[in-house]
Design a protein around this motif. Sequence first.
Motif, PDB file in Angstrom:
ATOM      1  N   GLN A   1      16.643  25.458   4.097  1.00  0.00           N
ATOM      2  CA  GLN A   1      16.614  26.771   3.454  1.00  0.00           C
ATOM      3  C   GLN A   1      17.823  26.998   2.545  1.00  0.00           C
ATOM      4  O   GLN A   1      17.693  27.582   1.465  1.00  0.00           O
ATOM      5  CB  GLN A   1      16.552  27.881   4.512  1.00  0.00           C
ATOM      6  CG  GLN A   1      15.257  27.940   5.291  1.00  0.00           C
ATOM      7  CD  GLN A   1      15.325  27.147   6.586  1.00  0.00           C
ATOM      8  OE1 GLN A   1      15.976  26.101   6.643  1.00  0.00           O
ATOM      9  NE2 GLN A   1      14.672  27.628   7.628  1.00  0.00           N
ATOM     10  N   ILE A   2      18.995  26.539   2.968  1.00  0.00           N
ATOM     11  CA  ILE A   2      20.185  26.688   2.122  1.00  0.00           C
ATOM     12  C   ILE A   2      20.084  25.785   0.902  1.00  0.00           C
ATOM     13  O   ILE A   2      20.440  26.187  -0.218  1.00  0.00           O
ATOM     14  CB  ILE A   2      21.466  26.388   2.932  1.00  0.00           C
ATOM     15  CG1 ILE A   2      21.679  27.466   4.008  1.00  0.00           C
ATOM     16  CG2 ILE A   2      22.678  26.302   2.017  1.00  0.00           C
ATOM     17  CD1 ILE A   2      21.864  28.872   3.454  1.00  0.00           C
TER      18      ILE A   2
ATOM     19  N   GLN B   1      17.344  24.878  -0.592  1.00  0.00           N
ATOM     20  CA  GLN B   1      16.379  25.507  -1.494  1.00  0.00           C
ATOM     21  C   GLN B   1      16.997  26.701  -2.214  1.00  0.00           C
ATOM     22  O   GLN B   1      16.751  26.904  -3.416  1.00  0.00           O
ATOM     23  CB  GLN B   1      15.153  25.965  -0.701  1.00  0.00           C
ATOM     24  CG  GLN B   1      14.280  24.829  -0.199  1.00  0.00           C
ATOM     25  CD  GLN B   1      13.160  25.327   0.709  1.00  0.00           C
ATOM     26  OE1 GLN B   1      13.296  26.356   1.363  1.00  0.00           O
ATOM     27  NE2 GLN B   1      12.058  24.599   0.753  1.00  0.00           N
ATOM     28  N   SER B   2      17.801  27.481  -1.512  1.00  0.00           N
ATOM     29  CA  SER B   2      18.435  28.636  -2.128  1.00  0.00           C
ATOM     30  C   SER B   2      19.423  28.212  -3.205  1.00  0.00           C
ATOM     31  O   SER B   2      19.510  28.835  -4.273  1.00  0.00           O
ATOM     32  CB  SER B   2      19.137  29.475  -1.059  1.00  0.00           C
ATOM     33  OG  SER B   2      19.535  30.720  -1.572  1.00  0.00           O
ATOM     34  N   CYS B   3      20.167  27.145  -2.934  1.00  0.00           N
ATOM     35  CA  CYS B   3      21.111  26.625  -3.939  1.00  0.00           C
ATOM     36  C   CYS B   3      20.366  26.111  -5.173  1.00  0.00           C
ATOM     37  O   CYS B   3      20.793  26.338  -6.314  1.00  0.00           O
ATOM     38  CB  CYS B   3      21.963  25.513  -3.338  1.00  0.00           C
ATOM     39  SG  CYS B   3      23.194  26.076  -2.138  1.00  0.00           S
ATOM     40  N   GLU B   4      19.261  25.419  -4.941  1.00  0.00           N
ATOM     41  CA  GLU B   4      18.467  24.908  -6.065  1.00  0.00           C
ATOM     42  C   GLU B   4      17.907  26.054  -6.903  1.00  0.00           C
ATOM     43  O   GLU B   4      17.891  25.991  -8.144  1.00  0.00           O
ATOM     44  CB  GLU B   4      17.335  24.021  -5.542  1.00  0.00           C
ATOM     45  CG  GLU B   4      17.817  22.699  -4.955  1.00  0.00           C
ATOM     46  CD  GLU B   4      16.739  21.984  -4.141  1.00  0.00           C
ATOM     47  OE1 GLU B   4      15.612  22.544  -4.035  1.00  0.00           O
ATOM     48  OE2 GLU B   4      17.016  20.889  -3.610  1.00  0.00           O
TER      49      GLU B   4
ATOM     50  N   VAL C   1       9.231  32.453  -0.320  1.00  0.00           N
ATOM     51  CA  VAL C   1       9.805  32.600  -1.655  1.00  0.00           C
ATOM     52  C   VAL C   1      10.648  31.373  -2.003  1.00  0.00           C
ATOM     53  O   VAL C   1      10.554  30.815  -3.106  1.00  0.00           O
ATOM     54  CB  VAL C   1      10.648  33.886  -1.747  1.00  0.00           C
ATOM     55  CG1 VAL C   1      11.383  33.952  -3.088  1.00  0.00           C
ATOM     56  CG2 VAL C   1       9.769  35.118  -1.566  1.00  0.00           C
ATOM     57  N   LEU C   2      11.463  30.922  -1.057  1.00  0.00           N
ATOM     58  CA  LEU C   2      12.317  29.757  -1.304  1.00  0.00           C
ATOM     59  C   LEU C   2      11.500  28.502  -1.584  1.00  0.00           C
ATOM     60  O   LEU C   2      11.873  27.673  -2.420  1.00  0.00           O
ATOM     61  CB  LEU C   2      13.233  29.516  -0.099  1.00  0.00           C
ATOM     62  CG  LEU C   2      14.361  30.527   0.126  1.00  0.00           C
ATOM     63  CD1 LEU C   2      15.087  30.237   1.431  1.00  0.00           C
ATOM     64  CD2 LEU C   2      15.343  30.519  -1.041  1.00  0.00           C
ATOM     65  N   SER C   3      10.381  28.348  -0.879  1.00  0.00           N
ATOM     66  CA  SER C   3       9.561  27.137  -1.050  1.00  0.00           C
ATOM     67  C   SER C   3       8.684  27.192  -2.287  1.00  0.00           C
ATOM     68  O   SER C   3       8.069  26.187  -2.654  1.00  0.00           O
ATOM     69  CB  SER C   3       8.682  26.932   0.184  1.00  0.00           C
ATOM     70  OG  SER C   3       7.703  27.952   0.295  1.00  0.00           O
TER      71      SER C   3
ATOM     72  N   ALA D   1      19.872  33.657   2.092  1.00  0.00           N
ATOM     73  CA  ALA D   1      20.788  32.637   2.610  1.00  0.00           C
ATOM     74  C   ALA D   1      20.542  32.551   4.110  1.00  0.00           C
ATOM     75  O   ALA D   1      20.970  33.427   4.864  1.00  0.00           O
ATOM     76  CB  ALA D   1      22.240  32.999   2.314  1.00  0.00           C
ATOM     77  N   ILE D   2      19.805  31.539   4.533  1.00  0.00           N
ATOM     78  CA  ILE D   2      19.387  31.395   5.929  1.00  0.00           C
ATOM     79  C   ILE D   2      20.087  30.180   6.519  1.00  0.00           C
ATOM     80  O   ILE D   2      19.754  29.035   6.184  1.00  0.00           O
ATOM     81  CB  ILE D   2      17.856  31.247   6.034  1.00  0.00           C
ATOM     82  CG1 ILE D   2      17.171  32.463   5.404  1.00  0.00           C
ATOM     83  CG2 ILE D   2      17.433  31.082   7.493  1.00  0.00           C
ATOM     84  CD1 ILE D   2      15.673  32.307   5.238  1.00  0.00           C
TER      85      ILE D   2
END
Length: 538
Positions: free
Chosen positions: A8-9, A11-14, A233-235, A246-247
């Motif tokens: 998850q982190i 993906q959030s950074c990307e 949303v992240l995926s 930020a998970i």
Amino acid sequence: MAIIACEQIRQSCETFLRAVEGGTWVFDAGKVERVCLFMQAFPYLEGALAAKRETLTLQPWQVWINAAIFGLVDSLGFRKHREAFIEIPRKNGKSTYAAAIALYMLVADYESRAQVYIGANDLKQADFCFQPCREMALRAPGFVSNYGAIITKKKIELPDGSFMERMIGNPGDGGNPHCAILDEAHENASDEQRLTMKTGMGARQQPLLVTITTAGFNTAGPCRDLQAYAEQVLSGEITNDKLFSAIYTIDKDDDWRDFDVWKKANPNMGVSFSVEALRDYYQTALDKPSEKPKLLTKHLNVWQSSSNAWVNMKDWDNNADALPFDEVKDRGLRAWIGCDISRVLDTTAIGLIVEEITDAEPVYHFYPYIFLPEMGVERSSKNASAYREWAERGELILTPDEETDFDAVEKQLRQLCGQFNVQGIAFDQWQAAMMAQRLGGEGLPVRTYPQTFPNMHPPMSRFEKLIALGQLKHDGNRMMRWMTGNVVARHHGEFIKPEKPARRPESKIDGFVAMMMAVGLASIAAPAPLEIWMELLD
């Protein structure tokens, strides 16, 4: 600098980097620097650094979150993100960081008559964030004089009408929030607080709604739903440019027994708490099984249905590959059925176990059928949203009226008996005597199965082995997963049987009980010699 991080982190950074490098949004480093400098003007409140009167030093993960929330803007300079979901384990400085965001939004975001709310389920929890706001504002040199702040135990007010105050439970309409910090949202039984704040922000140009929490034990609650939405949303399954997430947790395939994976979930390790402290939590989880669920939930952000959960949910998730139902029906395969029947406003479950003969040991495939009266949804304040979602996905069968629809249950049982070579249908004698008599009179293989310690212990013991060896598959039904995670093992001497968590009537386990009854019948027919332990009555 490379760091270990969960999916998850990453993906959030990307997502953040794509926004920085794309043409839609502008990255304003000056805005980020301004926020960071503002936050770092406040003093530490606890520990050795507070004793030395040092001010906050933001860590890389906090700077990154600031960059994502405050640095990405449109061509007019307004923020991309209007909502943030931050899930981070205990001891990582969550409340202090949230307090710094709240203070910035109150006095430094160029918003006239800003309203800032610190929301929580109760007063004590709200104070975990609000009181640091008060103390940081009182101790920071020049804050009161520069902004003309009036600080009381319940409120921070500015001359222009801006204010910060606590918000407990479900608020009424009428507020015009510029910022809301919802702390420890996993404890909320409903989503009213968040939705009220969100709808009330319509008149603000760039409001900010921050949900900051650890994981919890109500996997059917609104906070877990919000996390699931954030992960979609992240995926890329859902598009929502206004939500930042930020998970901090571990990955699904990680083994929590590997201490290195604990570092993924704890970005402030070595700062707000030591490596030795984290290793102590880790060692306690290894040494004390009863403490493991709580430690995994609060220090790894692994959601579990009960603080005393009995089932290893990683093993459960690894077995979500049962054969499609259409591939096993009408093949004459042996099957066993367990029925856990309720009467009014509660869930009723049918559990079907189907035997697949392989070259090695038999593999069992489990398919649940869970029923609930419509009125049971309306009267379940804590589970209603989850019930509706599961019903929409076909994982829960809603029936009309207020009571269990016995006709629908009987129809499902007759249908299954027509599709499989059913060896037995287990009923608890106290709940479904009339149904058992009717079905038995039609020639169906009805068996009485009292839910006693001697009857429930053997299938629970066998279940543990089957699930660990990958010999009990299931279809991934999410409501069944929730019920399985709710199970607590009640002990009586050397025997155990499944129970709900204490003082948690909303935590249903009927699907798991039905599964155990079916496993119990299948165990009697297993090829290995077994003791006769059941009180079966024809």
